[in-house]
Design a protein around this motif. Structure first.
Motif, PDB file in Angstrom:
ATOM      1  N   ALA A 193       0.823  -1.209   0.000  1.00 11.85           N
ATOM      2  CA  ALA A 193       0.000   0.000   0.000  1.00 11.85           C
ATOM      3  C   ALA A 193       0.858   1.261   0.000  1.00 11.85           C
ATOM      4  O   ALA A 193       0.526   2.250  -0.663  1.00 11.85           O
ATOM      5  N   VAL A 194       1.985   1.221   0.716  1.00 11.44           N
ATOM      6  CA  VAL A 194       2.884   2.376   0.760  1.00 11.44           C
ATOM      7  C   VAL A 194       3.411   2.695  -0.641  1.00 11.44           C
ATOM      8  O   VAL A 194       3.626   3.853  -0.996  1.00 11.44           O
ATOM      9  N   MET A 195       3.597   1.677  -1.470  1.00  8.33           N
ATOM     10  CA  MET A 195       4.062   1.906  -2.842  1.00  8.33           C
ATOM     11  C   MET A 195       3.072   2.727  -3.655  1.00  8.33           C
ATOM     12  O   MET A 195       3.418   3.326  -4.660  1.00  8.33           O
ATOM     13  N   GLY A 196       1.807   2.706  -3.241  1.00  6.17           N
ATOM     14  CA  GLY A 196       0.792   3.447  -3.972  1.00  6.17           C
ATOM     15  C   GLY A 196      -0.453   2.644  -4.238  1.00  6.17           C
ATOM     16  O   GLY A 196      -1.525   3.188  -4.466  1.00  6.17           O
ATOM     17  N   SER A 197      -0.331   1.312  -4.213  1.00  4.99           N
ATOM     18  CA  SER A 197      -1.485   0.431  -4.433  1.00  4.99           C
ATOM     19  C   SER A 197      -1.094  -0.990  -4.089  1.00  4.99           C
ATOM     20  O   SER A 197      -0.008  -1.459  -4.455  1.00  4.99           O
ATOM     21  N   ILE A 198      -1.984  -1.701  -3.423  1.00  3.57           N
ATOM     22  CA  ILE A 198      -1.724  -3.101  -3.138  1.00  3.57           C
ATOM     23  C   ILE A 198      -1.722  -3.921  -4.428  1.00  3.57           C
ATOM     24  O   ILE A 198      -1.201  -5.031  -4.478  1.00  3.57           O
ATOM     25  N   GLY A 199      -2.257  -3.334  -5.501  1.00  2.00           N
ATOM     26  CA  GLY A 199      -2.311  -4.030  -6.782  1.00  2.00           C
ATOM     27  C   GLY A 199      -0.986  -4.192  -7.483  1.00  2.00           C
ATOM     28  O   GLY A 199      -0.904  -4.892  -8.500  1.00  2.00           O
ATOM     29  N   ILE A 200       0.083  -3.574  -6.971  1.00  2.00           N
ATOM     30  CA  ILE A 200       1.376  -3.680  -7.647  1.00  2.00           C
ATOM     31  C   ILE A 200       2.379  -4.540  -6.889  1.00  2.00           C
ATOM     32  O   ILE A 200       3.512  -4.714  -7.343  1.00  2.00           O
ATOM     33  N   GLY A 201       1.979  -5.115  -5.745  1.00  3.71           N
ATOM     34  CA  GLY A 201       2.916  -5.880  -4.934  1.00  3.71           C
ATOM     35  C   GLY A 201       3.100  -7.306  -5.419  1.00  3.71           C
ATOM     36  O   GLY A 201       2.129  -8.012  -5.670  1.00  3.71           O
ATOM     37  N   PRO A 202       4.351  -7.791  -5.535  1.00  2.25           N
ATOM     38  CA  PRO A 202       4.630  -9.172  -5.946  1.00  2.25           C
ATOM     39  C   PRO A 202       4.999 -10.061  -4.763  1.00  2.25           C
ATOM     40  O   PRO A 202       5.345  -9.562  -3.683  1.00  2.25           O
ATOM     41  N   ALA A 203       4.958 -11.375  -4.971  1.00  4.86           N
ATOM     42  CA  ALA A 203       5.339 -12.296  -3.896  1.00  4.86           C
ATOM     43  C   ALA A 203       5.819 -13.623  -4.468  1.00  4.86           C
ATOM     44  O   ALA A 203       5.394 -14.046  -5.546  1.00  4.86           O
ATOM     45  N   ALA A 204       6.701 -14.263  -3.718  1.00 11.09           N
ATOM     46  CA  ALA A 204       7.188 -15.600  -4.064  1.00 11.09           C
ATOM     47  C   ALA A 204       7.091 -16.494  -2.843  1.00 11.09           C
ATOM     48  O   ALA A 204       7.470 -16.090  -1.738  1.00 11.09           O
ATOM     49  N   ASN A 205       6.557 -17.701  -3.025  1.00 14.69           N
ATOM     50  CA  ASN A 205       6.550 -18.727  -1.983  1.00 14.69           C
ATOM     51  C   ASN A 205       7.597 -19.754  -2.361  1.00 14.69           C
ATOM     52  O   ASN A 205       7.438 -20.478  -3.351  1.00 14.69           O
ATOM     53  N   LEU A 206       8.677 -19.814  -1.587  1.00 18.31           N
ATOM     54  CA  LEU A 206       9.836 -20.588  -2.006  1.00 18.31           C
ATOM     55  C   LEU A 206       9.962 -21.925  -1.291  1.00 18.31           C
ATOM     56  O   LEU A 206       9.883 -22.006  -0.065  1.00 18.31           O
ATOM     57  N   ASN A 207      10.165 -22.970  -2.095  1.00 19.71           N
ATOM     58  CA  ASN A 207      10.643 -24.246  -1.583  1.00 19.71           C
ATOM     59  C   ASN A 207      12.161 -24.177  -1.697  1.00 19.71           C
ATOM     60  O   ASN A 207      12.716 -24.261  -2.794  1.00 19.71           O
ATOM     61  N   VAL A 208      12.828 -23.998  -0.571  1.00 20.55           N
ATOM     62  CA  VAL A 208      14.243 -23.617  -0.607  1.00 20.55           C
ATOM     63  C   VAL A 208      15.175 -24.752  -0.988  1.00 20.55           C
ATOM     64  O   VAL A 208      16.305 -24.503  -1.430  1.00 20.55           O
ATOM     65  N   ASP A 209      14.740 -26.004  -0.836  1.00 18.65           N
ATOM     66  CA  ASP A 209      15.642 -27.106  -1.164  1.00 18.65           C
ATOM     67  C   ASP A 209      15.381 -27.721  -2.538  1.00 18.65           C
ATOM     68  O   ASP A 209      16.055 -28.679  -2.938  1.00 18.65           O
ATOM     69  N   GLY A 210      14.410 -27.177  -3.269  1.00 15.31           N
ATOM     70  CA  GLY A 210      14.163 -27.637  -4.629  1.00 15.31           C
ATOM     71  C   GLY A 210      13.462 -28.967  -4.756  1.00 15.31           C
ATOM     72  O   GLY A 210      13.406 -29.540  -5.857  1.00 15.31           O
ATOM     73  N   THR A 211      12.899 -29.469  -3.664  1.00  9.07           N
ATOM     74  CA  THR A 211      12.221 -30.773  -3.725  1.00  9.07           C
ATOM     75  C   THR A 211      10.812 -30.673  -4.285  1.00  9.07           C
ATOM     76  O   THR A 211      10.234 -31.681  -4.694  1.00  9.07           O
ATOM     77  N   HIS A 212      10.256 -29.457  -4.289  1.00  8.08           N
ATOM     78  CA  HIS A 212       8.915 -29.226  -4.822  1.00  8.08           C
ATOM     79  C   HIS A 212       8.922 -27.905  -5.585  1.00  8.08           C
ATOM     80  O   HIS A 212       9.832 -27.080  -5.410  1.00  8.08           O
TER      81      HIS A 212
END
Length: 353
Positions: free
Chosen positions: A251-270
């Motif tokens: 929201a601070v950027m100007g809109s929640i519509g521009i925020g990105p996200a990544a959900n990481l499987n850190v060991d590469g098994t999935h």
């Protein structure tokens, strides 16, 4: 030829409107590379799917998704059709937990051409590392009795392994950035889990003597994030605190519509999963004004994940070129449609080939 197999889940609401453009952006980027190709397989998992099948995804849904290199998710939820806790736990959290996506990474920065909520002459650029597998969102607790005697218990579970994993990721990330990590806590009010969190942060920090360290209580930190975002580099937070902070930073950027996200499987098994911060926005569905930048910036994070950082940086530069040119959706002060913003980004990518 480097081929990346994507499981594409548009989801609900504006996710369905934005996703076709986001995949076209990825294809345009792949053409720019020349030796890269995305294979898209689309999945209809959504609240509409739930109404028809009684579940957000089939019993073998995770098995199907596991055949891909990553999951590209749009937005989940339609409270008019399906209760939020059903849609969320049936799809998004089901994938996160099933694929051991233990870290959620969300980026926020001052984009050229978009007026942020707080004016910062030097701009701001921060990343929140959120522990994504336990904490306050643990599935431990229960309900007993009813009426005035009803009792509800919700346990927050913190393990050293998961806590340390998030913190080490944050410190390692800070080494590639401005060299500063802030830990979100509330040890003056939450008497067991947060002092433990602080102890682990202090212990892990000893292995990174060149990184500047800071601890801040979540209430004060939330206020600072609004008023002084330029002071932050990498923030590490528990599941709940990270969830809240990243909506604030978007929201601070100007809109929640521009925020990105990544959900990481850190060991590469999935497979890892990439999704924008915004929800399905049922109030603007069908109007053609949903901001596609959150999904496209999420695609940039996915390119980084697959080692295509040069292409990723080019993509974000083009996004900022477009917003600086005034081609923006109404939520960030423009008059352009979802399609006009997306097509302009695609056109500028194609001009580079």
């Amino acid at each position: 030829m480097k081929q990346i197999k994507l499981a594409v889940i548009p989801g609900d609401g504006v996710g369905v409107e934005i996703m076709p453009y986001a995949t076209k952006v990825l294809d345009a980027v792949a053409d720019l590379h020349g030796g890269l190709k995305f294979e898209h397989e689309w999945y209809p998992y959504s609240c509409e799917y739930y109404l028809e099948h009684g579940e957000m995804m089939p019993k073998d849904g995770l098995d199907q998704l596991s055949q891909h290199d990553a999951v590209f998710l749009g937005a989940v939820g339609n409270p008019k059709l399906v209760a939020d806790h059903i849609s969320l736990w049936g799809l998004l959290i089901n994938i996160r937990r099933g694929f051991k996506q233990t870290l959620n990474i969300r980026h926020a920065k001052q984009l050229r051409g978009i007026q942020p909520m707080v004016t910062n002459p030097g701009g701001f650029d921060l990343i929140v590392v959120r522990e994504n597998s336990e904490g306050e969102y643990s599935e431990v607790g229960g309900r007993i009795h009813s009426g005035e005697d009803e009792v509800v218990v919700q346990n927050a579970v913190f393990t050293r392994k998961a806590t340390e994993r998030a913190m080490r990721y944050a410190f390692d990330l800070a080494k590639t950035r401005k060299g500063h990590v802030t830990s979100a806590t509330k040890s003056n009010g939450i008497v067991f889990s947060m002092p433990f969190w602080d102890e682990v942060f202090e212990q892990v920090g000893q292995d990174y003597p060149d990184i500047e360290k800071r601890t801040a209580h979540i209430d004060a930190l939330s206020a600072f994030l609004v008023s002084k975002p330029a002071e932050f580099d990498v923030i590490v937070a528990s599941n709940l605190f990270g969830d809240i902070l990243t909506d604030i930073s978007a929201a601070v950027m100007g809109s929640i519509g521009i925020g990105p996200a990544a959900n990481l499987n850190v060991d590469g098994t999935h497979p890892s999963m990439f999704e924008p911060v915004h929800g399905s926005a049922p109030d603007i569905v069908g109007r053609g004004i949903a901001n596609p930048i959150g999904q496209i910036w999420t695609a940039k994070m996915m390119l980084d994940h697959f080692g295509e950082s040069e292409l990723a940086d080019q993509l974000l530069t083009i996004v900022e070129d477009v917003t600086e040119a005034g081609i923006k959706t109404p939520d960030v002060g423009g008059r352009s449609t979802t399609g006009e913003v997306s097509e302009e980004i695609i056109s500028r990518i194609q001009q580079l080939t």
